[in-house]
Scaffold this motif. Sequence first.
Motif, PDB file in Angstrom:
ATOM      1  N   ALA A  27       2.813   9.150  -2.939  1.00  8.28           N
ATOM      2  CA  ALA A  27       3.845   7.841  -2.980  1.00  8.28           C
ATOM      3  C   ALA A  27       3.186   6.537  -3.271  1.00  8.28           C
ATOM      4  O   ALA A  27       3.516   5.722  -4.080  1.00  8.28           O
ATOM      5  N   GLY A  28       2.132   6.335  -2.426  1.00  8.23           N
ATOM      6  CA  GLY A  28       1.517   5.125  -2.309  1.00  8.23           C
ATOM      7  C   GLY A  28       0.509   4.826  -3.619  1.00  8.23           C
ATOM      8  O   GLY A  28       0.475   3.912  -4.111  1.00  8.23           O
ATOM      9  N   ALA A  29      -0.099   6.117  -4.158  1.00  6.29           N
ATOM     10  CA  ALA A  29      -0.841   6.099  -5.273  1.00  6.29           C
ATOM     11  C   ALA A  29       0.248   5.632  -6.475  1.00  6.29           C
ATOM     12  O   ALA A  29      -0.288   4.933  -7.412  1.00  6.29           O
ATOM     13  N   VAL A  30       1.425   6.245  -6.601  1.00  7.98           N
ATOM     14  CA  VAL A  30       2.182   6.285  -7.619  1.00  7.98           C
ATOM     15  C   VAL A  30       2.638   4.517  -7.493  1.00  7.98           C
ATOM     16  O   VAL A  30       2.794   4.060  -8.637  1.00  7.98           O
ATOM     17  N   VAL A  31       3.234   4.189  -6.395  1.00  8.97           N
ATOM     18  CA  VAL A  31       3.676   2.988  -6.564  1.00  8.97           C
ATOM     19  C   VAL A  31       2.508   2.000  -6.600  1.00  8.97           C
ATOM     20  O   VAL A  31       2.831   0.833  -7.467  1.00  8.97           O
ATOM     21  N   PHE A  32       1.516   2.155  -6.217  1.00 10.16           N
ATOM     22  CA  PHE A  32       0.300   1.220  -6.496  1.00 10.16           C
ATOM     23  C   PHE A  32       0.019   1.111  -7.966  1.00 10.16           C
ATOM     24  O   PHE A  32       0.000   0.026  -8.713  1.00 10.16           O
ATOM     25  N   ALA A  33       0.090   2.340  -8.843  1.00  8.89           N
ATOM     26  CA  ALA A  33      -0.298   2.398 -10.213  1.00  8.89           C
ATOM     27  C   ALA A  33       0.903   1.577 -10.844  1.00  8.89           C
ATOM     28  O   ALA A  33       0.473   0.882 -11.992  1.00  8.89           O
ATOM     29  N   LEU A  34       2.040   1.790 -10.512  1.00  9.54           N
ATOM     30  CA  LEU A  34       3.139   1.292 -11.436  1.00  9.54           C
ATOM     31  C   LEU A  34       3.433  -0.180 -10.962  1.00  9.54           C
ATOM     32  O   LEU A  34       3.809  -0.857 -11.821  1.00  9.54           O
ATOM     33  N   ARG A  35       2.958  -0.641  -9.854  1.00 11.45           N
ATOM     34  CA  ARG A  35       3.120  -2.059  -9.566  1.00 11.45           C
ATOM     35  C   ARG A  35       1.978  -2.781 -10.424  1.00 11.45           C
ATOM     36  O   ARG A  35       2.226  -3.669 -10.828  1.00 11.45           O
ATOM     37  N   GLN A  36       0.791  -2.170 -10.630  1.00  9.32           N
ATOM     38  CA  GLN A  36      -0.159  -2.830 -11.499  1.00  9.32           C
ATOM     39  C   GLN A  36       0.245  -2.940 -13.157  1.00  9.32           C
ATOM     40  O   GLN A  36      -0.119  -3.827 -13.846  1.00  9.32           O
ATOM     41  N   GLU A  37       1.271  -1.943 -13.486  1.00 11.03           N
ATOM     42  CA  GLU A  37       1.852  -1.913 -14.588  1.00 11.03           C
ATOM     43  C   GLU A  37       3.101  -3.033 -14.556  1.00 11.03           C
ATOM     44  O   GLU A  37       3.762  -3.179 -15.943  1.00 11.03           O
ATOM     45  N   GLY A  38       3.483  -3.462 -13.618  1.00 17.75           N
ATOM     46  CA  GLY A  38       4.597  -4.684 -13.808  1.00 17.75           C
ATOM     47  C   GLY A  38       5.887  -3.839 -13.572  1.00 17.75           C
ATOM     48  O   GLY A  38       7.090  -4.550 -13.899  1.00 17.75           O
ATOM     49  N   MET A  39       6.010  -2.949 -12.633  1.00 19.63           N
ATOM     50  CA  MET A  39       7.354  -2.244 -12.240  1.00 19.63           C
ATOM     51  C   MET A  39       8.189  -3.191 -11.512  1.00 19.63           C
ATOM     52  O   MET A  39       7.777  -4.076 -10.659  1.00 19.63           O
ATOM     53  N   GLY A  40       9.430  -3.156 -11.711  1.00 17.40           N
ATOM     54  CA  GLY A  40      10.423  -3.960 -10.961  1.00 17.40           C
ATOM     55  C   GLY A  40      10.541  -3.562  -9.665  1.00 17.40           C
ATOM     56  O   GLY A  40      10.142  -2.498  -9.120  1.00 17.40           O
ATOM     57  N   LEU A  41      11.131  -4.340  -8.837  1.00 11.36           N
ATOM     58  CA  LEU A  41      11.371  -4.435  -7.470  1.00 11.36           C
ATOM     59  C   LEU A  41      12.222  -3.105  -7.148  1.00 11.36           C
ATOM     60  O   LEU A  41      12.058  -2.564  -6.081  1.00 11.36           O
ATOM     61  N   LEU A  42      13.410  -2.734  -7.793  1.00 11.64           N
ATOM     62  CA  LEU A  42      14.353  -1.882  -7.567  1.00 11.64           C
ATOM     63  C   LEU A  42      13.621  -0.555  -7.760  1.00 11.64           C
ATOM     64  O   LEU A  42      13.842   0.372  -6.889  1.00 11.64           O
ATOM     65  N   LEU A  43      12.924  -0.442  -8.803  1.00 10.47           N
ATOM     66  CA  LEU A  43      12.217   0.837  -8.862  1.00 10.47           C
ATOM     67  C   LEU A  43      11.154   1.003  -7.818  1.00 10.47           C
ATOM     68  O   LEU A  43      10.914   2.213  -7.220  1.00 10.47           O
ATOM     69  N   THR A  44      10.558   0.027  -7.632  1.00  7.96           N
ATOM     70  CA  THR A  44       9.594   0.087  -6.292  1.00  7.96           C
ATOM     71  C   THR A  44      10.375   0.510  -4.835  1.00  7.96           C
ATOM     72  O   THR A  44       9.699   1.474  -4.175  1.00  7.96           O
ATOM     73  N   ILE A  45      11.256   0.009  -4.719  1.00  8.38           N
ATOM     74  CA  ILE A  45      11.934   0.338  -3.587  1.00  8.38           C
ATOM     75  C   ILE A  45      12.571   1.852  -3.673  1.00  8.38           C
ATOM     76  O   ILE A  45      12.420   2.561  -2.613  1.00  8.38           O
ATOM     77  N   LEU A  46      12.988   2.548  -4.814  1.00  5.86           N
ATOM     78  CA  LEU A  46      13.283   3.458  -4.949  1.00  5.86           C
ATOM     79  C   LEU A  46      12.126   4.649  -4.803  1.00  5.86           C
ATOM     80  O   LEU A  46      12.245   5.747  -3.986  1.00  5.86           O
ATOM     81  N   LEU A  47      10.960   4.332  -5.270  1.00  4.97           N
ATOM     82  CA  LEU A  47       9.956   5.183  -5.190  1.00  4.97           C
ATOM     83  C   LEU A  47       9.147   5.092  -3.646  1.00  4.97           C
ATOM     84  O   LEU A  47       8.590   5.961  -3.302  1.00  4.97           O
ATOM     85  N   ILE A  48       9.820   4.352  -2.874  1.00  9.55           N
ATOM     86  CA  ILE A  48       9.357   4.327  -1.624  1.00  9.55           C
ATOM     87  C   ILE A  48      10.579   5.108  -0.674  1.00  9.55           C
ATOM     88  O   ILE A  48      10.008   5.892   0.205  1.00  9.55           O
ATOM     89  N   ALA A  49      11.692   4.877  -0.933  1.00 17.43           N
ATOM     90  CA  ALA A  49      13.127   5.417  -0.235  1.00 17.43           C
ATOM     91  C   ALA A  49      12.842   7.024  -0.389  1.00 17.43           C
ATOM     92  O   ALA A  49      13.275   7.651   0.577  1.00 17.43           O
ATOM     93  N   ILE A  50      12.553   7.511  -1.577  1.00 22.12           N
ATOM     94  CA  ILE A  50      12.830   9.147  -1.896  1.00 22.12           C
ATOM     95  C   ILE A  50      11.687   9.741  -0.901  1.00 22.12           C
ATOM     96  O   ILE A  50      11.935  10.489  -0.017  1.00 22.12           O
ATOM     97  N   PRO A  51      10.266   9.154  -0.843  1.00 18.10           N
ATOM     98  CA  PRO A  51       9.540  10.015  -0.050  1.00 18.10           C
ATOM     99  C   PRO A  51       9.536   9.732   1.542  1.00 18.10           C
ATOM    100  O   PRO A  51       9.586  10.619   2.191  1.00 18.10           O
ATOM    101  N   PHE A  52      10.390   8.332   1.935  1.00 17.83           N
ATOM    102  CA  PHE A  52      10.625   8.241   3.226  1.00 17.83           C
ATOM    103  C   PHE A  52      11.792   9.280   3.732  1.00 17.83           C
ATOM    104  O   PHE A  52      11.979   9.861   4.661  1.00 17.83           O
ATOM    105  N   ALA A  53      12.872   9.602   2.714  1.00 18.13           N
ATOM    106  CA  ALA A  53      13.880  10.505   2.878  1.00 18.13           C
ATOM    107  C   ALA A  53      13.572  11.902   3.082  1.00 18.13           C
ATOM    108  O   ALA A  53      13.683  12.572   4.000  1.00 18.13           O
TER     109      ALA A  53
END
Length: 80
Positions: A27-53
């Motif tokens: 999850a960290g690798a995906v979020v890190f890679a997509l944040r480098q590409e300019g991913m939005g905040l909502l998608l970042t929260i979603l990509l953190i919430a799913i693994p947390f659940a």
Amino acid sequence: MNRESGHKKLAPSVIVALVIIFIMVQAGAVVFALRQEGMGLLLTILLIAIPFAVICALVVVYLERIREIDEEDREDMFRY
């Protein structure tokens, strides 16, 4: 807790720990890679919430399994 009970609890504990580490790294690798590409905040929260659940569900199942192991040990003591 006797020695045999501790051995029965060791395998689920190790597996849960390894799976949680794996999920967090992925999850960290995906979020890190997509944040480098300019991913939005909502998608970042979603990509953190799913693994947390998933991790929360994994911990609940793990705790249920530990209770089952303890109950099996108590039942085994009363049989003999």
